[in-house]
Each structure stands twice: as structure tokens, then as C-alpha cells.
Design a protein around this motif. Structure first.
Motif, short mmCIF file in Angstrom:
data_model
loop_
_atom_site.label_atom_id
_atom_site.label_comp_id
_atom_site.label_asym_id
_atom_site.label_seq_id
_atom_site.Cartn_x
_atom_site.Cartn_y
_atom_site.Cartn_z
N TYR A 108 -40.01 94.04 -13.94
CA TYR A 108 -38.91 93.11 -13.62
C TYR A 108 -39.45 91.75 -13.20
O TYR A 108 -38.84 90.72 -13.49
N ARG A 110 -42.06 90.36 -14.35
CA ARG A 110 -42.36 89.70 -15.62
C ARG A 110 -41.10 89.19 -16.30
O ARG A 110 -41.04 88.07 -16.79
N LEU A 111 -40.10 90.07 -16.30
CA LEU A 111 -38.83 89.69 -16.91
C LEU A 111 -38.27 88.41 -16.29
O LEU A 111 -37.86 87.48 -16.98
N LYS A 113 -39.83 86.14 -14.74
CA LYS A 113 -40.64 84.99 -15.11
C LYS A 113 -40.28 84.52 -16.51
O LYS A 113 -40.19 83.33 -16.78
N ARG A 114 -40.13 85.49 -17.43
CA ARG A 114 -39.72 85.13 -18.79
C ARG A 114 -38.43 84.33 -18.77
O ARG A 114 -38.26 83.38 -19.50
#
Lengths: 337, 337
Positions: A108, A110-111, A113-114
Motif C-alpha cells: 500500500y 508503494r501504491l 507513492k504511485r
DNA sequence: CCCCCTTTTGGGATCGTTCCCAAATCTATT
DNA sequence: AATAGATTTGGGAACGATCCCAAAAGGGGG
């Protein structure tokens, strides 16, 4: 499907720059042009895409919230508080609910950040070295909730003083004449609830020269349900040759489970055994007898954490560690002996 | 701040096309180039921007959820179910919490359109003509929850059969010999809870040739709290010359408030008065006596609604009206007379 | 060694906004 | 009527990815 600013421009017979100016209430637009554009926007139901805007401006108005579950009063109250502050300040809330899968937390992160969220509110249960690495590389403002991470990370955190709260409520029992006080807890993998509150319990006993007896001590797993409290209580009843006069459960829910067990086994609360918890869920004041407990104001916690995050985003310095206060709610489940 | 694909390309000594291919696990990349790019990505912690991607692809993986509050078990359970299904299918959840400001609903609808969400899950309390207009122009898949809108809108909805549920539980009381049955409700502006459940109550009485007596009838405002149930109960006790033998509250929370009032005034439940509610919140099984009620599975509702929305997004036809089933949970708060 | 075919690579247009800057228009003053 | 100044307008680059297409490199067979 979606109309674009270009099409609106054509329909209104102006350039896209002018449309943009009208939409953003900029100056330097003649009344005539403004009127025409507004008409077209109204008629077509055009709503500009924030995706394109965000890309151009290289920023979003979204805040990510990572939590282990939403259907529990602690979290939903906190989210309520966050909603309030965030929306008031023009931010949106992207909900990342791990549903108790701790491994998902990193994903999450990472998500989010994306998605280029502007900030993250992170309810941490446990901070591993992997968490540390990811969080350090993240380069996004983060506030940690529920766990003191000042020794691990540079990130500001908002925490409950779990140790002191537990100590206080156990001392409250002691002040009411109790000497044989049982403990119902959870795994120490959860440091705030499992470790700190246990430590508070032990410290209170120690400082009053009371013994921590093994047969008064129940530590369950990663289970915060009433069932687990029920379990713990029946175990203590079965194991102890002499019953405790009071029970400290690390959570109201556990306490309520314990009370249910006591009731079913024919013990009266508080006449036979006193019970206290921590957390003050809505239930606690609705059951009979009403539960004496510690109240944390989670709504306020959510508000505070959001405010700190916004400050952080604005580039201001922020208190590294905010400790929320709490209060003992005296109700009916404790008797003086 | 954020690295771009271009910079990664330069660092890896390849073109951005190649980086893109590696990131998306496409074919036609030499092992060598792939390895090099992966190294650079790893070292720099590069995470591609989904904003740019979304813009290019003209679509997002975000679902908007509009609800009146999150800190209540009905909604948080449903959101839990939504989280599960949505994240399993690669979607994210943007939470639009109106915090009971109904005017905000329209604004949130606009916001979600600006964000170009792929779909919307909308807990409706009341659908005005303004709602209709906005929803029709929206051009985004929407599922309505909690309110039957089939006569107003083309949108699929997921609802509880509130009328039948209320009728059933009142019939249950009648089957247990009760004839004097009081009602504690809320404003009829809430059609599901305020209107339909009231209608169910009235119909059940009518079909059994029982009278709906004014002094057994309490209708509060837009207040679903235990306090309101407490209020209603004390009002009925004060107003009625002869006490009812049973009370139907349109909500468990109200029922629990009513029970609290009864207890404080010295009446025993169920020996003196029986009480039932609707909703089966967690509390209901934890209070004494445990509350007999109707269970709706909100988690399932959330799952179902999300599934329907995803079908809708995929362009499939979808059931226009899904009625969730329910069950009577018999516990301790009703006595046969 | 050359040619053809396959695989790999890179350039550039594109998505829908914003915003800078230059061009066009308007206003007022002489 | 001409000019300076202010105001309004439009064109185009930029944001960071994707993806098409053409160019380059690689690989065999004659």
C-alpha cells in the motif's frame, strides 16, 4: 466520453486558455467571454479533469490512510476526525485498508507513492526493518499513528500513552482495595496494546508490592474479539485456586467478553469480581453493569494527526511525538473492597 | 522530487520506451537491458506515476464511496466488504464522507467526476430532483445503496427489504402473544428507516386487527442515537395510561437506548416489557438481556454492491434491484405472554 | 559476406490541463 | 489620428507516462 477543455473552447468560440481562466476564476477575461464559457460549461455539464491538472502541477490533493481495518470504533472514529479536517482543507481521503494483512502495508505504501498522494496517515501495528527502509525512501510526508517510532524513524507520531494508562487503571483498582488482580491481554507483537499495557499492569503491581501471579495472567494471540476475552476469563477461572477480586483487560472488548463469561458462570460484576478495560467503545456504557475504563478520544486523534500532516506538507516543523491524553471513566464495574 | 522515467532511462543508458517495457513486464527487451533497468529502479526507489498513466489511458483504478458517516457499524461493515472486493480487483477506494451534510453529496459527486473515478458507490438517504439531474449527467457507473430508486432513476440499487423486515419482527412479537406494541422511530425523511419500517409496523398491526395507538408511537428526528431511543421510551412510559407489553424500535441502537430507560425506571426486560430492534450491531449480543433483532449482513452488502459496480464498469448488464436477505436473530429480549 | 527475417531499441505523438509569453484589441491622452 | 499603456486573447511548451512505428541490431542460411 469526457469532454475536454478544447471542445468547450470550440463550442464557446474562444481559446482553451480563456476557458481555463474562467474555470479557475482568473482575471483578464472579458465579461462577455466569461458569460459565454459559463453557459457552455453549464449546458454540457463539463467538469475538468483533475488528472491532467495534477500531472501539470505535479501534486495531488489526496491523502492516503493506511489502517488494519475500518469496522472497529477506534479506527472509524479516527477516520471520521481525519475526514473532517482533510476535507475542510480541500484534501481527499484514499482509504488503504489492509484487512489485517500486515504484508499488504508495504504494498500500500508503494501504491500511495504511485498515486503521488500528498501525505500519508499510517496506523502502524509493528514497524519492521523493511518498513523502515521503505518509509525512508518514500519521500512523502507521513504521520505514524498508534506506535512510538521516535527511536526508529524520523517520522512524527501521534500516540496514546498506553503504559501510563494501563498503570493508572490498575492503580485505580488497587486504590479500591484490590490485591488479586488478573490480566487479560494480547500478543506482544502488538507493542502498544500487547506490550505497553502489560508493562503498565506489571509496573503498577510491582510498585505496590503485589505479586504478578501466573494463574492470573492470560495472554491471547492477535485476537481482539470479545471471544478472546471470554476465553481468557474462563481460563483464569479454571486455573486459579483462588479467584482474583478484579480483572484488568487490555481492551474494552476483551473486558466485555470477560464479563459475559463471568455472568454465565454465575459471578456478579462488580459484587464478586470487578472488571476494567481500556478504550471506551460505545458498547461500554450500554452494557450492564456499565464498564469502568479509560477513554481515548480517537476522533480528536484523527483530527490532530491530520492537522500535523497538513503542517508537514506545508513545510512547517512539526512536533515529533504527540501524546494524546486520556481519562478514567468511572462507571459501575468496580467495587470497593 | 519524484524521479521520472526519463531520468531512469538516462541512468540505465536506454530509452524511456525500454524502461516502460521493463516496468510493465512487456516482451522484446534483452536480458541485459532488463537487468540494468531493474538495478537502477531498485537503487533509486523509482515508482512510476499513476497520474501520467491514468491521463494517457484515460481511466483510473479508483472507486468513490459516498456515505453519510463512517463511524457506525452499518457503514464501516459495508466499507469493509467493499475494500475486500475492490482491492482484490485492483481498485482503490476514495472515501467521500459527508458527515451528515446532505448538501455535500452533490459536491462530492462533482469531485468524484473531476477525479475521473471509474465508478461510484452511493449510500443515499434521500434522492432529490437535483440528485437526479446530477446523477443523470454524470456519465459514470453508479450503484445506489440503501434506497430503492427504481422509480426515479435508471441506476441499479442494492437495498434491504425494510418494509418486510419490520413487518416480520412485529409479527414475531404478535406471535408471542403481544397485542400492545409500541413504536420508536425516526423522521420519515429517511425513507428506508423512517418510512418503510414504520409502514411495516403499521401493516403488521393492521393485518392482525390491532390498533396503532398514538400514545404507543414515538417518532424522533434525524437522530439514530441511543439517547433518542431513551427519550422515546420515557415519552411512551409517561404518555401511555397502560404500558405496552412490547416495544419495536426501528434500530438496535434505539432499542438499546429504550432498554436502558426501562432498566433505570425499574422495568425488567423481557419480563415486564419485551424489546426488539433491527440491525444487529455488535452491541446487541453483548448487552443483557441480549437483544432479539433482525440481522442484515452489511459486509455482504458491500461485497455485492462492489461486484455489481465492477460488472457495470466492465459493460455487463446488471440486476437493477438487488434485495439483500435478512434473518430474525432470536435472543433474550422477548418473552411469550 | 550478403540478404532476409526476427528481435530489440528509440523517437515522437498523445492524453487534458496550466501557464508563460507574445500578439491582438481596447482605452485614453495628446 | 497616432501612440502609449492597459487589458484581453491565443498559441504552444510542459507535466510523465504509453504505445505506435520506424530504425537498428542480431542471427541464419545460402
Amino acid at each position: 466520453m469526457g469532454l475536454t477543455i478544447k471542445e468547450i473552447a470550440k463550442l464557446a468560440g474562444v481559446s482553451k486558455s480563456t476557458v481555463s481562466r474562467v474555470i479557475n476564476n482568473s482575471e483578464h477575461v472579458s465579461d462577455e467571454a466569461r458569460k459565454k464559457v459559463k453557459e457552455v460549461v453549464e449546458k454540457t455539464g463539463y467538469v475538468p479533469s483533475s488528472i491532467a491538472k495534477d500531472l501539470k502541477n505535479n501534486q495531488t490533493d489526496t491523502i492516503g490512510v493506511i489502517l488494519p481495518r475500518i469496522n472497529t470504533s477506534t479506527f472509524s472514529e479516527a477516520v471520521e476526525g481525519m475526514s473532517k479536517v482533510l476535507y475542510q482543507n480541500g484534501y481527499n481521503l484514499l482509504l488503504a485498508n489492509t484487512r489485517l494483512n500486515k504484508e499488504d502495508e508495504l504494498e500500500y505504501l508503494r501504491l500511495l507513492k504511485r498515486k503521488r498522494v500528498s501525505g500519508i496517515l499510517f496506523f502502524a501495528t509493528e514497524i519492521t526493518t523493511q518498513h523502515q527502509e521503505v518509509l525512508e525512501k518514500l519521500n512523502i510526508p507521513v504521520i505514524i499513528l498508534g506506535q512510538d517510532v521516535s527511536n526508529l524513524l524520523e517520522l512524527p507520531s501521534v500516540i496514546q500513552d498506553d503504559f501510563q494508562a494501563a498503570k493508572d487503571i490498575v492503580n485505580y483498582l488497587i486504590a479500591h482495595g484490590h490485591k488479586r488482580i488478573a490480566y487479560i491481554g494480547v500478543t506482544e507483537d502488538d507493542v502498544a496494546v500487547g506490550q505497553l499495557r502489560k508493562n503498565g499492569y506489571q509496573r503498577a503491581l510491582a510498585e505496590n508490592n503485589l505479586e504478578v501471579k501466573a494463574d492470573y495472567f492470560y495472554q491471547g494471540g492477535f485476537d481482539f474479539s470479545t471471544d478472546s476475552g471470554y476465553q481468557g476469563m474462563s481460563r483464569i477461572i479454571a486455573d486459579s485456586e483462588r479467584l482474583p477480586t478484579a480483572v484488568f483487560a487490555v481492551t474494552d472488548r476483551l473486558a466485555i467478553g470477560a464479563m459475559k463469561c463471568l455472568r454465565e458462570q454465575g459471578y456478579r460484576v462488580p459484587d464478586d469480581i470487578s472488571v476494567v478495560g481500556i478504550g471506551d467503545t460505545e458498547m461500554s456504557s450500554l452494557i450492564t453493569p456499565e464498564l469502568t475504563t479509560i477513554r481515548y478520544d480517537q476522533f480528536k486523534t484523527g483530527e490532530l494527526a491530520s492537522g500535523l500532516l497538513l503542517d508537514l506538507i506545508a513545510g512547517q516543523d512539526v512536533t515529533v511525538k504527540s501524546v494524546m491524553d486520556y481519562s478514567i471513566i468511572e462507571r459501575e464495574s468496580v467495587k470497593k473492597i
